[in-house]
Write an enzyme that holds these catalytic residues in place. Sequence first.
Site, PDB file in Angstrom:
ATOM      1  N   HIS A  86     -35.367 -10.565  40.173  1.00 47.91           N
ATOM      2  CA  HIS A  86     -34.648  -9.385  39.820  1.00 47.91           C
ATOM      3  C   HIS A  86     -33.238  -9.408  40.541  1.00 47.91           C
ATOM      4  O   HIS A  86     -32.546  -8.548  41.101  1.00 47.91           O
ATOM      5  CB  HIS A  86     -35.160  -8.155  40.454  1.00 47.91           C
ATOM      6  CG  HIS A  86     -36.471  -7.829  39.816  1.00 47.91           C
ATOM      7  ND1 HIS A  86     -36.797  -6.722  38.918  1.00 47.91           N
ATOM      8  CD2 HIS A  86     -37.716  -8.556  39.787  1.00 47.91           C
ATOM      9  CE1 HIS A  86     -38.138  -6.613  38.815  1.00 47.91           C
ATOM     10  NE2 HIS A  86     -38.473  -7.803  39.010  1.00 47.91           N
ATOM     11  N   CYS A  87     -32.574 -10.579  40.315  1.00 45.59           N
ATOM     12  CA  CYS A  87     -31.266 -10.865  40.770  1.00 45.59           C
ATOM     13  C   CYS A  87     -30.386 -10.426  39.736  1.00 45.59           C
ATOM     14  O   CYS A  87     -30.257 -10.911  38.528  1.00 45.59           O
ATOM     15  CB  CYS A  87     -31.043 -12.489  41.124  1.00 45.59           C
ATOM     16  SG  CYS A  87     -29.415 -13.070  41.458  1.00 45.59           S
ATOM     17  N   GLN A 113     -27.234 -11.501  39.244  1.00 46.10           N
ATOM     18  CA  GLN A 113     -26.245 -12.678  38.976  1.00 46.10           C
ATOM     19  C   GLN A 113     -26.741 -13.406  37.971  1.00 46.10           C
ATOM     20  O   GLN A 113     -27.869 -13.685  37.661  1.00 46.10           O
ATOM     21  CB  GLN A 113     -25.763 -13.307  40.173  1.00 46.10           C
ATOM     22  CG  GLN A 113     -25.553 -12.424  41.409  1.00 46.10           C
ATOM     23  CD  GLN A 113     -25.104 -13.346  42.522  1.00 46.10           C
ATOM     24  OE1 GLN A 113     -24.591 -14.585  42.429  1.00 46.10           O
ATOM     25  NE2 GLN A 113     -25.715 -13.274  43.800  1.00 46.10           N
ATOM     26  N   PHE A 139     -26.718 -17.183  36.514  1.00 44.98           N
ATOM     27  CA  PHE A 139     -26.422 -18.165  36.854  1.00 44.98           C
ATOM     28  C   PHE A 139     -25.908 -19.501  36.079  1.00 44.98           C
ATOM     29  O   PHE A 139     -26.116 -19.592  34.982  1.00 44.98           O
ATOM     30  CB  PHE A 139     -28.032 -18.838  37.176  1.00 44.98           C
ATOM     31  CG  PHE A 139     -28.858 -18.374  38.385  1.00 44.98           C
ATOM     32  CD1 PHE A 139     -29.026 -17.091  38.498  1.00 44.98           C
ATOM     33  CD2 PHE A 139     -28.926 -19.224  39.567  1.00 44.98           C
ATOM     34  CE1 PHE A 139     -29.530 -16.412  39.600  1.00 44.98           C
ATOM     35  CE2 PHE A 139     -29.609 -18.685  40.682  1.00 44.98           C
ATOM     36  CZ  PHE A 139     -29.806 -17.257  40.789  1.00 44.98           C
ATOM     37  N   HIS A 192     -39.255 -12.671  35.875  1.00 44.72           N
ATOM     38  CA  HIS A 192     -38.523 -11.686  35.033  1.00 44.72           C
ATOM     39  C   HIS A 192     -39.529 -10.569  34.668  1.00 44.72           C
ATOM     40  O   HIS A 192     -40.700 -10.829  34.152  1.00 44.72           O
ATOM     41  CB  HIS A 192     -38.152 -12.439  33.786  1.00 44.72           C
ATOM     42  CG  HIS A 192     -37.861 -11.596  32.484  1.00 44.72           C
ATOM     43  ND1 HIS A 192     -36.728 -10.641  32.611  1.00 44.72           N
ATOM     44  CD2 HIS A 192     -38.084 -11.335  31.440  1.00 44.72           C
ATOM     45  CE1 HIS A 192     -36.507 -10.067  31.599  1.00 44.72           C
ATOM     46  NE2 HIS A 192     -37.391 -10.300  30.831  1.00 44.72           N
ATOM     47  N   PRO A 252     -36.834  -4.099  30.331  1.00 46.28           N
ATOM     48  CA  PRO A 252     -37.890  -4.491  29.183  1.00 46.28           C
ATOM     49  C   PRO A 252     -38.866  -3.500  28.763  1.00 46.28           C
ATOM     50  O   PRO A 252     -38.965  -3.193  27.403  1.00 46.28           O
ATOM     51  CB  PRO A 252     -38.637  -5.680  29.590  1.00 46.28           C
ATOM     52  CG  PRO A 252     -37.577  -6.295  30.628  1.00 46.28           C
ATOM     53  CD  PRO A 252     -37.047  -5.236  31.227  1.00 46.28           C
ATOM     54  N   GLN A 253     -39.350  -2.651  29.722  1.00 50.16           N
ATOM     55  CA  GLN A 253     -40.699  -1.754  29.271  1.00 50.16           C
ATOM     56  C   GLN A 253     -39.996  -0.485  28.556  1.00 50.16           C
ATOM     57  O   GLN A 253     -40.551   0.130  27.744  1.00 50.16           O
ATOM     58  CB  GLN A 253     -41.061  -1.261  30.574  1.00 50.16           C
ATOM     59  CG  GLN A 253     -40.307  -0.074  31.317  1.00 50.16           C
ATOM     60  CD  GLN A 253     -39.191  -0.903  32.188  1.00 50.16           C
ATOM     61  OE1 GLN A 253     -39.198  -2.216  32.240  1.00 50.16           O
ATOM     62  NE2 GLN A 253     -38.440  -0.035  32.925  1.00 50.16           N
ATOM     63  N   ASP A 306     -32.555 -15.096  30.380  1.00 46.06           N
ATOM     64  CA  ASP A 306     -34.125 -14.959  30.202  1.00 46.06           C
ATOM     65  C   ASP A 306     -34.660 -15.706  29.122  1.00 46.06           C
ATOM     66  O   ASP A 306     -35.542 -15.389  28.277  1.00 46.06           O
ATOM     67  CB  ASP A 306     -34.280 -13.554  30.148  1.00 46.06           C
ATOM     68  CG  ASP A 306     -33.965 -12.446  31.123  1.00 46.06           C
ATOM     69  OD1 ASP A 306     -34.001 -12.909  32.207  1.00 46.06           O
ATOM     70  OD2 ASP A 306     -33.894 -11.425  30.848  1.00 46.06           O
ATOM     71  N   ASN A 339     -31.639   9.661  32.622  1.00 43.77           N
ATOM     72  CA  ASN A 339     -31.318   8.790  31.711  1.00 43.77           C
ATOM     73  C   ASN A 339     -30.879   9.524  30.360  1.00 43.77           C
ATOM     74  O   ASN A 339     -29.786   9.706  30.113  1.00 43.77           O
ATOM     75  CB  ASN A 339     -32.423   7.791  31.498  1.00 43.77           C
ATOM     76  CG  ASN A 339     -32.820   6.998  32.640  1.00 43.77           C
ATOM     77  OD1 ASN A 339     -31.915   6.531  33.277  1.00 43.77           O
ATOM     78  ND2 ASN A 339     -33.877   6.546  32.930  1.00 43.77           N
TER      79      ASN A 339
END
Length: 242
Positions: free
Chosen positions: A75-76, A78, A80, A94, A106-107, A129, A222
């Site tokens: 759960h970074c 940044q 890469f 992920h 995603p959920q 991902d 939200n």
Amino acid sequence: MKNILVIIDNRVQYDRMQKIILQKNRNDLNFEFKHSSIKTAIWDHEDFLNKDSIINVNDHKEEIIKNYDLVISVHCYQFFPKRIVDNIRSINIHPGYNPINRGWYPQVFAIVNNLEIGATIHEMDEKLDNGPIICRMLVEKYPWDTSLDIYNRVLEAEMQLFYTYFDQIFDNTYEKIVPEGRGNFYSKKDFYKLCEINLNENATYGQVINRLRALTHGEYQNAFFQEDGKKIFLNLTLTPDE
Ligand code: 0FX
């Protein structure tokens, strides 16, 4: 001794990973944990206080390639860079089932678009991902679930996979699964678009309930609509009959 850099921005998963690493008791593995400069709950964790624990992967590409045998992103926040993922085995944990649930939250999109949902551990390539899959697992999704209910299940699945594939990951002995195509990718922008409810939009009750439960996640505000120049937030409570 293998040097492993873990970049993690999620406090719950940090505690769970530490527990698994202790249980596995592999003294040939040396873990170093860092987090991103963006402020998340992990900053308040006692393990990271008074420590130089922030890393920006873009600024430390060569140092990372030189000093570590493996990088794990959990759960970074940044992205890469290609230079890193091409030169050091880099793994991502992920919160989605690849390639069905690539991208953000995603959920949320699994509820709205009626997709399966789960967790994946995969090797990273230069796309988000996207790389070869090491292991993945689906979780249950019920009609009364909110985003938070599914998210919690996915986080547990992540750690179940991490525990089960621990030795294979660190010994590099897993068989890679090639993702079945590009699947779906959702961005933060897609999420923000979902949040604003247009009161004149036509939808079935089913679609409305799904959208609102997909946007119900604990304390987060939200879903909203605008009336008289005011933003009004809404959440949904669902209670299945016992
Ligand atoms: O850390 P994380 O659980 O995961 C996200 C992405 O989904 C993931 O694909 C990416 N690799 C990672 C870096 O970031 O995100 P979070 O802790 O910001 O949010 C967790 C959940 O909380 C999210 O799935 C939905 C919910 N949420 C979050 C925010 C910020 C909301 O409902 N509203 C919000 O405004």
